[in-house]
Design a protein around this motif. Sequence first.
Motif, PDB file in Angstrom:
ATOM      1  N   ASN A 374      45.927  12.608  43.713  1.00  0.00           N
ATOM      2  CA  ASN A 374      47.336  12.251  43.535  1.00  0.00           C
ATOM      3  C   ASN A 374      47.553  11.234  42.426  1.00  0.00           C
ATOM      4  O   ASN A 374      48.702  11.016  42.008  1.00  0.00           O
ATOM      5  CB  ASN A 374      47.899  11.682  44.846  1.00  0.00           C
ATOM      6  CG  ASN A 374      48.335  12.777  45.795  1.00  0.00           C
ATOM      7  OD1 ASN A 374      48.416  13.943  45.406  1.00  0.00           O
ATOM      8  ND2 ASN A 374      48.603  12.420  47.032  1.00  0.00           N
ATOM      9  N   ILE A 375      46.502  10.585  41.944  1.00  0.00           N
ATOM     10  CA  ILE A 375      46.672   9.537  40.948  1.00  0.00           C
ATOM     11  C   ILE A 375      46.991  10.125  39.577  1.00  0.00           C
ATOM     12  O   ILE A 375      47.807   9.576  38.828  1.00  0.00           O
ATOM     13  CB  ILE A 375      45.410   8.658  40.882  1.00  0.00           C
ATOM     14  CG1 ILE A 375      45.105   8.094  42.269  1.00  0.00           C
ATOM     15  CG2 ILE A 375      45.591   7.530  39.890  1.00  0.00           C
ATOM     16  CD1 ILE A 375      46.225   7.237  42.838  1.00  0.00           C
ATOM     17  N   GLU A 425      52.115  10.520  51.243  1.00  0.00           N
ATOM     18  CA  GLU A 425      53.570  10.359  51.225  1.00  0.00           C
ATOM     19  C   GLU A 425      53.994   9.278  50.239  1.00  0.00           C
ATOM     20  O   GLU A 425      54.969   9.440  49.493  1.00  0.00           O
ATOM     21  CB  GLU A 425      54.066  10.014  52.632  1.00  0.00           C
ATOM     22  CG  GLU A 425      55.578   9.856  52.717  1.00  0.00           C
ATOM     23  CD  GLU A 425      56.029   9.475  54.114  1.00  0.00           C
ATOM     24  OE1 GLU A 425      57.256   9.354  54.323  1.00  0.00           O
ATOM     25  OE2 GLU A 425      55.165   9.300  55.000  1.00  0.00           O
ATOM     26  N   GLN A 426      53.257   8.166  50.202  1.00  0.00           N
ATOM     27  CA  GLN A 426      53.601   7.087  49.275  1.00  0.00           C
ATOM     28  C   GLN A 426      53.425   7.527  47.823  1.00  0.00           C
ATOM     29  O   GLN A 426      54.289   7.251  46.972  1.00  0.00           O
ATOM     30  CB  GLN A 426      52.737   5.866  49.576  1.00  0.00           C
ATOM     31  CG  GLN A 426      53.047   5.203  50.907  1.00  0.00           C
ATOM     32  CD  GLN A 426      52.098   4.063  51.223  1.00  0.00           C
ATOM     33  OE1 GLN A 426      51.183   3.773  50.452  1.00  0.00           O
ATOM     34  NE2 GLN A 426      52.308   3.399  52.344  1.00  0.00           N
ATOM     35  N   ASP A 427      52.334   8.216  47.537  1.00  0.00           N
ATOM     36  CA  ASP A 427      52.122   8.699  46.175  1.00  0.00           C
ATOM     37  C   ASP A 427      53.185   9.712  45.776  1.00  0.00           C
ATOM     38  O   ASP A 427      53.635   9.740  44.619  1.00  0.00           O
ATOM     39  CB  ASP A 427      50.730   9.329  46.046  1.00  0.00           C
ATOM     40  CG  ASP A 427      49.617   8.303  46.176  1.00  0.00           C
ATOM     41  OD1 ASP A 427      49.881   7.113  45.929  1.00  0.00           O
ATOM     42  OD2 ASP A 427      48.482   8.689  46.536  1.00  0.00           O
ATOM     43  N   ASP A 428      53.604  10.531  46.723  1.00  0.00           N
ATOM     44  CA  ASP A 428      54.647  11.518  46.439  1.00  0.00           C
ATOM     45  C   ASP A 428      55.971  10.834  46.096  1.00  0.00           C
ATOM     46  O   ASP A 428      56.661  11.237  45.153  1.00  0.00           O
ATOM     47  CB  ASP A 428      54.824  12.450  47.641  1.00  0.00           C
ATOM     48  CG  ASP A 428      55.923  13.471  47.410  1.00  0.00           C
ATOM     49  OD1 ASP A 428      55.730  14.366  46.569  1.00  0.00           O
ATOM     50  OD2 ASP A 428      56.974  13.362  48.079  1.00  0.00           O
ATOM     51  N   LYS A 429      56.316   9.787  46.831  1.00  0.00           N
ATOM     52  CA  LYS A 429      57.568   9.077  46.537  1.00  0.00           C
ATOM     53  C   LYS A 429      57.498   8.352  45.202  1.00  0.00           C
ATOM     54  O   LYS A 429      58.488   8.281  44.463  1.00  0.00           O
ATOM     55  CB  LYS A 429      57.878   8.099  47.668  1.00  0.00           C
ATOM     56  CG  LYS A 429      58.312   8.782  48.959  1.00  0.00           C
ATOM     57  CD  LYS A 429      58.717   7.769  50.010  1.00  0.00           C
ATOM     58  CE  LYS A 429      59.213   8.475  51.268  1.00  0.00           C
ATOM     59  NZ  LYS A 429      59.625   7.522  52.329  1.00  0.00           N
ATOM     60  N   ALA A 471      59.348  -1.131  48.870  1.00  0.00           N
ATOM     61  CA  ALA A 471      58.188  -0.281  49.109  1.00  0.00           C
ATOM     62  C   ALA A 471      57.674   0.331  47.808  1.00  0.00           C
ATOM     63  O   ALA A 471      56.462   0.445  47.596  1.00  0.00           O
ATOM     64  CB  ALA A 471      58.547   0.820  50.106  1.00  0.00           C
ATOM     65  N   THR A 472      58.596   0.713  46.911  1.00  0.00           N
ATOM     66  CA  THR A 472      58.182   1.276  45.626  1.00  0.00           C
ATOM     67  C   THR A 472      57.383   0.263  44.817  1.00  0.00           C
ATOM     68  O   THR A 472      56.380   0.599  44.180  1.00  0.00           O
ATOM     69  CB  THR A 472      59.417   1.733  44.829  1.00  0.00           C
ATOM     70  OG1 THR A 472      60.179   2.663  45.616  1.00  0.00           O
ATOM     71  CG2 THR A 472      59.004   2.411  43.533  1.00  0.00           C
ATOM     72  N   HIS A 473      57.815  -0.999  44.833  1.00  0.00           N
ATOM     73  CA  HIS A 473      57.070  -2.041  44.121  1.00  0.00           C
ATOM     74  C   HIS A 473      55.675  -2.220  44.716  1.00  0.00           C
ATOM     75  O   HIS A 473      54.695  -2.411  43.971  1.00  0.00           O
ATOM     76  CB  HIS A 473      57.835  -3.362  44.176  1.00  0.00           C
ATOM     77  CG  HIS A 473      57.097  -4.513  43.573  1.00  0.00           C
ATOM     78  ND1 HIS A 473      56.935  -4.664  42.218  1.00  0.00           N
ATOM     79  CD2 HIS A 473      56.441  -5.570  44.150  1.00  0.00           C
ATOM     80  CE1 HIS A 473      56.227  -5.756  41.979  1.00  0.00           C
ATOM     81  NE2 HIS A 473      55.916  -6.321  43.120  1.00  0.00           N
ATOM     82  N   ALA A 474      55.572  -2.153  46.033  1.00  0.00           N
ATOM     83  CA  ALA A 474      54.260  -2.291  46.675  1.00  0.00           C
ATOM     84  C   ALA A 474      53.331  -1.151  46.266  1.00  0.00           C
ATOM     85  O   ALA A 474      52.138  -1.372  46.018  1.00  0.00           O
ATOM     86  CB  ALA A 474      54.429  -2.330  48.188  1.00  0.00           C
ATOM     87  N   ASN A 479      48.675   0.638  42.853  1.00  0.00           N
ATOM     88  CA  ASN A 479      48.091   1.519  41.846  1.00  0.00           C
ATOM     89  C   ASN A 479      47.873   0.828  40.505  1.00  0.00           C
ATOM     90  O   ASN A 479      47.418   1.474  39.553  1.00  0.00           O
ATOM     91  CB  ASN A 479      48.989   2.747  41.644  1.00  0.00           C
ATOM     92  CG  ASN A 479      48.923   3.710  42.811  1.00  0.00           C
ATOM     93  OD1 ASN A 479      47.976   4.469  42.957  1.00  0.00           O
ATOM     94  ND2 ASN A 479      49.922   3.668  43.685  1.00  0.00           N
ATOM     95  N   GLY A 480      48.213  -0.457  40.406  1.00  0.00           N
ATOM     96  CA  GLY A 480      47.896  -1.228  39.211  1.00  0.00           C
ATOM     97  C   GLY A 480      48.832  -1.035  38.044  1.00  0.00           C
ATOM     98  O   GLY A 480      48.429  -1.232  36.891  1.00  0.00           O
TER      99      GLY A 480
END
Length: 671
Positions: A374-375, A425-429, A471-474, A479-480
Amino acid sequence: EEEEEEEGSSELEPAACARPAGSPGSREIENEQAETQKDDSIMQDDVMEDEEEEEEEGEEDASDGDTEQPRAMTFTFLLWCTSDDSRDKRTLALDSPPPRRVRDLKGALQKALSIPACVQKLTFGSVELESKASLYQYRLRTGDSVSVEYSARADVEEVLGVLDSMREMLVFLRKVERKRQAAAVTGGGSSDCWRNLSHELAHAINTKLVEELAVTYFHPCRSPRAVANRLLFVHNRGLELLYKLHTLLLRHSWSSMPVTVQLLEHSILRVFWNLTAAFSVRVLVLRRPNLRNLCDSLLRTKVCPGVKIRAPPNTLHYWVTMFDQDKIVGEVIYKALGSIGNLAELEECRMEVARREDVVRQIVCIMQCPSYTNIAPLVASAGLLCLAYSPSTHPYLAKQWVIEELVRACEMERPWVADTPEDIEQDDKLLRYFACMVFAHLATASPSLIANPAQLCSFIRAFLSSANPVATHAWEKRNGYIWSTVVPFMQLAYFPFSSPAVREMCRKNPFCSKQENQSDQLDQVNQLDHVDQLDQSDQLDKVEHLEADKLDRVNQSDQSDQGLMESLHQLCMEAGVFSLQNMLQGEDVRDILVKEGMLDYLQCLPWCLPQGSPAQARAKELVEFVGQKMQLQPPSLATMARARIAASYLGLQKVLKTLSVQLLFLEICRL
């Protein structure tokens, strides 16, 4: 190296006569040799610069007033590390050789205390010492105390050792290049060159040393020691060495290179990705045509959506499985993608990447490739977002196939990814967030290029309804991702969606009313067939009625299209405020906000957005949050006027480029 070049030229002389100038393939060889000579001339610039610097140093030494033989000197250094605020005091006896200039003092400190000379700031009394100045100019004597301010210590011996190994690799690759040119003249290939030098390859190429730079010495990216190591590497001509090595490797096709050399290209790209994470280093990277090389590495093999990467077969090492080959070339493409994404934040790089359709298609296809986790889609979409900052790239990025592939990449499932459902789910968003920002930049700066506004409206509205900026900022932090500017996102929030200029651009969109026009033409044909059957007097009345009905339909269609584009633009403005909510969660981005002069425009944002809109509600929350984190001062009257002009008429980009408010009012009157 010069002796080897002379030997190589003597080897090429008899071979050059083996093929007449007009024989088949001679033109390709001449073109290739011309390109090689061009790259070699670039590579030799550094040697000439070094010789000039040595001559200047010799002249300066000869002009110094101190003509006595230098003697051993002892200095007391008062050390202060700014990263951890630690202080120390060291006395060093310098006698091998004794120092003559300030740079000699810095070199002695680098050797004895592992403090890179490039991060040292030396002061004597209240005077800062310049590196090129002599000790005699500052009246420095043995026993004096010198204050040393530095950011962090570094792995000096290790990094310099890697640089020495890279120079040895460069000598070997130049030897291979001369063999390759000679083989090309006689009809041979690159594989023969590597096969003939296989006994030297294992000793000449050490990929693990280059890999250590990115894995150990430059990591973690923001640590003071890693920053000091990067500066030490750059100031010792490490970037030039990387460029030379990379250029020589790209002269060989992927299938003709041994696996060891393929891994060397991967290590070089990994170091490039790490170095270009620092904004100051990116500018230095552009001094050489590194971006062209990175694009060539990105295209080492074609990537297709939904298909795993397949590397060309390598005939040099039969024991290497195709799985290993596929993985190596896939990682090379991935590392090149990350480096290009970093450089795309520089405005001068965006057009060079965007105008190459093969590069853009490769980036989009990587987002749907099963060879990656996903990266990789996140890295690709972040690179597209940086390219979309400049409106000049939009004719290349706003093509319908790019938008559809990007939407398909966001909606597709990736069963091959082995992460937890929460991580997926987080990577998808986060992927949807990057895609949303790409669409927002395209729709606001170039609305006449959008072929399907309804599709973008639906995508952006669905994201904003479920996304959380905290959450998006987290997820970005995990992911750096490090953003270097907030201006493009502030421009989204200040988009003048109701200005006459924007309305005119929307009317020029040839796609909005395409469907309505087709149905109108079909109805008109059917009705005209009925008119032909009427009497002449009835025909005139019927034609006038049809023309009036057509005019009403056109007006209704224009209003419908205008409303659709206006809805899209308001969603883009809300997306811009959302991105600011996300980015300003970090203290470093709030510092960037102040440095770029955007803090006052942020405070004016709630006053300039449409009253009662979701974007205005988000802007009010954002200003309150920033006010809790830092002290706010009321913006000036001139900034308030500029903000209102940007939101209502001209947009923020044009307002920032115009110096005086009076000129802005003249521009409004002209409109």
